[in-house]
Every structure is written in C-alpha cells, then in structure tokens.
Design a protein around this motif. Structure first.
Motif, PDB file in Angstrom:
ATOM      1  N   UNK A 188       0.862  -1.185   0.000  1.00 24.48           N
ATOM      2  CA  UNK A 188       0.000   0.000   0.000  1.00 24.48           C
ATOM      3  C   UNK A 188       0.900   1.237   0.000  1.00 24.48           C
ATOM      4  N   UNK A 189       0.503   2.221  -0.761  1.00 27.81           N
ATOM      5  CA  UNK A 189       1.271   3.463  -0.825  1.00 27.81           C
ATOM      6  C   UNK A 189       0.368   4.634  -0.454  1.00 27.81           C
ATOM      7  N   UNK A 190       0.776   5.397   0.537  1.00 24.50           N
ATOM      8  CA  UNK A 190       0.058   6.603   0.943  1.00 24.50           C
ATOM      9  C   UNK A 190       0.954   7.799   0.662  1.00 24.50           C
ATOM     10  N   UNK A 235     -11.186   9.665  -9.234  1.00 21.09           N
ATOM     11  CA  UNK A 235     -11.788  10.789  -8.523  1.00 21.09           C
ATOM     12  C   UNK A 235     -11.644  10.655  -7.007  1.00 21.09           C
ATOM     13  N   UNK A 236     -11.257   9.470  -6.548  1.00 22.79           N
ATOM     14  CA  UNK A 236     -11.078   9.223  -5.125  1.00 22.79           C
ATOM     15  C   UNK A 236      -9.598   9.213  -4.736  1.00 22.79           C
ATOM     16  N   UNK A 237      -8.742   9.659  -5.669  1.00 24.98           N
ATOM     17  CA  UNK A 237      -7.294   9.777  -5.444  1.00 24.98           C
ATOM     18  C   UNK A 237      -6.607   8.446  -5.196  1.00 24.98           C
ATOM     19  N   UNK A 238      -7.184   7.353  -5.728  1.00 24.55           N
ATOM     20  CA  UNK A 238      -6.445   6.103  -5.694  1.00 24.55           C
ATOM     21  C   UNK A 238      -6.068   5.734  -7.125  1.00 24.55           C
ATOM     22  N   UNK A 239      -5.114   4.787  -7.226  1.00 24.25           N
ATOM     23  CA  UNK A 239      -4.586   4.438  -8.551  1.00 24.25           C
ATOM     24  C   UNK A 239      -5.551   3.522  -9.298  1.00 24.25           C
TER      25      UNK A 239
END
Length: 250
Positions: free
Chosen positions: A76-78, A246-250
């Motif tokens: 997981x990358x934040x 749109x939810x800022x995930x890849x």
C-alpha cells in the motif's frame, strides 16, 4: 537550521518561534518533530530521506531520485506530501505576504518585526496585518499583540504604536470550531487591542497596501499569510506517471 532536513515543522506551534526569546536550538525543539527520535524504538519502521521521483502502480513499486539511487516495492502506498500557502486566492499576496509554514518562515517574520519596530519613527505606528482568521491566524495575532509591546519597550518605542489587524473573509473567526469558541476568540482578541476585519475579503495585495473587494483599502508594514493552503505539487499532477481516480487512488 540544517536540522530541518531531519524534522518537520508543527504548523500550530510555529507562532512560538516568532515570539520566543529563547535561543535557536530551544525554539526549534518546540516547533519541530524529529522523525528519527520518534521512531527510533519502533520495529518495522524505516525512515528514508530522499526525493520520490516516480511511482509505478502496475508493479507496486516506486523510485527515489537518482542521487538516492534506491527503488522499493510496496503493498500500500500513501502519499502525504504536505501543503503550501494558497496565494492564488488573493492576487499579489505571493510576492508581498510572509507565509508561516516552516521554521525558517517564522524566523523571517521575527526578524522583520524586530527591524520594523526598531527603525520606525517614534510617532509612527507599525502596521502588522494577518490574512486569515483560522486557528493559526488567531493564535499568531494574540501572540503578536503581547510580543509587539515587549519589542517596542525593548527599543524605547511606545508600546501602543504596534498595531495588529486580522482579516477574515467570513463573518466569524474560526468558524469550523463552533459559535462558542468563535465568539470567545473574537472577544479576547478585541480585548487585546486587535482590529478585526470580518466579512472583509482581500481582493488584491500591493506593496504596502491591501485593496479589499468592496473597494476600500488598508496600508501595512508587514503582511502575514494565514489564509489557507493547497496541496503540494506532487506525482498526482502528472497523470502520465501517476494517474488517479476521482477518489485519489490508482
């Protein structure tokens, strides 16, 4: 100041660096978070100091800058890359207002205050304006109201000659905190002699002058920005490298 490479400033505490009479090392320790110190006894946590240059979502990997020369894989990358002052909301503020987002910013504000109060004519007021009536702006205004008097007295200037004004575009201070906190904050700041300019959006900032959206204006000697921030430019800006939903995930 070199220590800032190994620590992060705590924004709510930065006003302390502006008003403190302690030495640089003591001030820095109160307004910064030393990441190595916090995580030194935590197993499974590694602090990597470098610049992230690329993210590859398909392979769950990322690459640091060439100077660091390191790649790593993740499950997981934040990305929490911070923010910077949103000067775009008030044209001209970027070149005229002093931000308060880093330790160095705080020291610059402190230096400018000292020079202004020390060198101004005795019969002339020192006009200090803060844009932004949120937590940072209100805390800073209250602190400067007292600190300005101390500085003035130290150089034999009239303590009443340091004028603090706080500009807020909404009709109340710290609106997100609720009416009770907002009302009491406003009352306290007025008791300290701070001029509150509520429902007074800044339209344009010029050197030494703020022009409000209603056409009125106000002169200043030092202008401090506490009027909001925006996301730091990041890999999200380059969709060729790092496209997001749109939810800022890849």
């Amino acid at each position: 100041a070199g220590k800032t490479d190994d620590a992060r400033a705590m924004l709510p505490a930065l006003y302390k660096a502006v008003i403190s009479f302690a030495g640089p090392a003591s001030i820095f320790s109160t307004v910064s978070v030393d990441l190595d110190e916090i995580f030194k006894n935590q197993q499974g946590i590694e602090i990597i100091k470098g610049n992230l240059s690329d993210v590859f979502p398909r392979t769950n990997s990322a690459r640091l800058s060439k100077l660091t020369g390191r790649n790593f894989e993740y499950d997981y990358l934040v990305l929490a890359l911070g923010s910077k002052p949103n000067f775009e909301s008030v044209p001209g503020s970027g070149g005229n207002a002093l931000p308060l987002t880093t330790y160095e910013d705080a020291l610059k504000i402190r230096h400018n205050l000292e020079e202004l109060i020390k060198n101004k004519p005795k019969r002339r007021d020192a006009e200090i304006i803060i844009i932004g009536g949120g937590f940072v702006g209100c805390e800073l205004a209250a602190s400067l109201a007292e600190f300005g008097k101390v500085l003035a007295k130290s150089v034999s200037q009239p303590k009443e000659s340091v004028k603090i004004s706080l500009i807020e575009e909404r009709d109340k201070l710290m609106a997100s905190a609720g009416d009770w906190i907002s009302g009491n904050t406003e009352k306290r700041l007025r008791q300290l002699g701070i001029e509150l300019l509520l429902k007074k959006p800044a339209g344009v900032v010029k050197r030494g002058e703020i022009i409000f959206t209603d056409g009125s204006s106000k002169n200043y000697d030092i202008l401090i920005w506490a009027g909001g921030s925006k996301s730091t430019e990041s890999l999200f800006r380059n969709r060729k490298k790092c496209g997001v939903s749109d939810f800022l995930n890849f």
